[in-house]
Enzyme design. Sequence first.
Site, PDB file in Angstrom:
ATOM      1  N   HIS A 100       0.840  -1.203   0.000  1.00  0.00           N
ATOM      2  CA  HIS A 100       0.000   0.000   0.000  1.00  0.00           C
ATOM      3  C   HIS A 100       0.869   1.245   0.000  1.00  0.00           C
ATOM      4  CE1 HIS A 100       0.733  -1.014   4.234  1.00  0.00           C
ATOM      5  NE2 HIS A 100       0.709   0.282   4.447  1.00  0.00           N
ATOM      6  N   HIS A 123       0.721   5.408   1.047  1.00  0.00           N
ATOM      7  CA  HIS A 123       0.005   6.480   1.758  1.00  0.00           C
ATOM      8  C   HIS A 123       0.076   7.764   0.934  1.00  0.00           C
ATOM      9  CE1 HIS A 123       0.188   4.464   5.837  1.00  0.00           C
ATOM     10  NE2 HIS A 123       1.164   3.818   5.218  1.00  0.00           N
TER      11      HIS A 123
HETATM   12  P1  5GP Z   1       1.689   0.908   7.348  1.00  0.00           P
HETATM   13  O1  5GP Z   1       2.107   1.330   8.735  1.00  0.00           O
HETATM   14  O2  5GP Z   1       1.661  -0.599   7.204  1.00  0.00           O
HETATM   15  O3  5GP Z   1       2.448   1.591   6.251  1.00  0.00           O
HETATM   16  O4  5GP Z   1       0.222   1.467   7.205  1.00  0.00           O
HETATM   17  C1  5GP Z   1      -0.919   0.782   7.534  1.00  0.00           C
HETATM   18  C2  5GP Z   1      -2.024   1.824   7.586  1.00  0.00           C
HETATM   19  O5  5GP Z   1      -3.253   1.159   7.455  1.00  0.00           O
HETATM   20  C3  5GP Z   1      -2.071   2.615   8.886  1.00  0.00           C
HETATM   21  O6  5GP Z   1      -1.987   4.010   8.601  1.00  0.00           O
HETATM   22  C4  5GP Z   1      -3.423   2.243   9.498  1.00  0.00           C
HETATM   23  O7  5GP Z   1      -4.057   3.342  10.109  1.00  0.00           O
HETATM   24  C5  5GP Z   1      -4.199   1.755   8.301  1.00  0.00           C
HETATM   25  N1  5GP Z   1      -5.177   0.700   8.587  1.00  0.00           N
HETATM   26  C6  5GP Z   1      -4.959  -0.436   9.288  1.00  0.00           C
HETATM   27  N2  5GP Z   1      -6.077  -1.206   9.289  1.00  0.00           N
HETATM   28  C7  5GP Z   1      -6.997  -0.532   8.545  1.00  0.00           C
HETATM   29  C8  5GP Z   1      -8.348  -0.828   8.181  1.00  0.00           C
HETATM   30  O8  5GP Z   1      -8.930  -1.852   8.546  1.00  0.00           O
HETATM   31  N3  5GP Z   1      -8.982   0.088   7.399  1.00  0.00           N
HETATM   32  C9  5GP Z   1      -8.365   1.243   6.978  1.00  0.00           C
HETATM   33  N4  5GP Z   1      -9.081   2.066   6.214  1.00  0.00           N
HETATM   34  N5  5GP Z   1      -7.106   1.562   7.325  1.00  0.00           N
HETATM   35  C10 5GP Z   1      -6.434   0.681   8.095  1.00  0.00           C
END
Ligand code: 5GP
Length: 138
Positions: free
Chosen positions: A101, A103
């Site tokens: 993913h 951001h």
């Molecule tokens: P990472 O830290 O892996 O780059 O980002 C994961 C992101 O996914 C975090 O910003 C967190 O808030 C978001 N996130 C985690 N679970 C969910 C979910 O079930 N739904 C949505 N919309 N965002 C999520």
Amino acid sequence: MKDDNCIFCKIANGEIPSETLYEDGDFRVILDLNPASEGHALILSKEHYRNLPELPSQTAAKVLPLAGKIGKAMMSELSAKGFNVVQNNEEAAGQTVFHFHVHIIPRYANPDEMLLWKPGKSTEEGLKAVSEKLRKVL
Ligand code: 5GP
Ligand code: ZN
């Protein structure tokens, strides 16, 4: 390929409902549940890839144009003054969901918004040593 235990597989493929901004054959773009700022969005691949090194190059080539389109919409429709494109790979880099993913974080010139890193110092020898290590495998 999908992973039955992966929440982003379920969201990306519509098994779990989400606030979707955009969808095509490769990606779903949703709003982050814990936004760094208003409008913080996530581009999810529809296929399960752990992170960027696993993403096929044909899919990867579509990510930045999409990120640019979303960022532009944040500036025109949310009055953001700018945006960050952030992509975490592995726990050491802050990755918490192990499904590719990206951001897209709108910035409103608010002093409370996060700072991504604190610039350090370098030396010519230090830069050269690191560059030599990486260059030989690229
Ligand atoms: P990472 O830290 O892996 O780059 O980002 C994961 C992101 O996914 C975090 O910003 C967190 O808030 C978001 N996130 C985690 N679970 C969910 C979910 O079930 N739904 C949505 N919309 N965002 C999520
Ligand atoms: Zn997945």
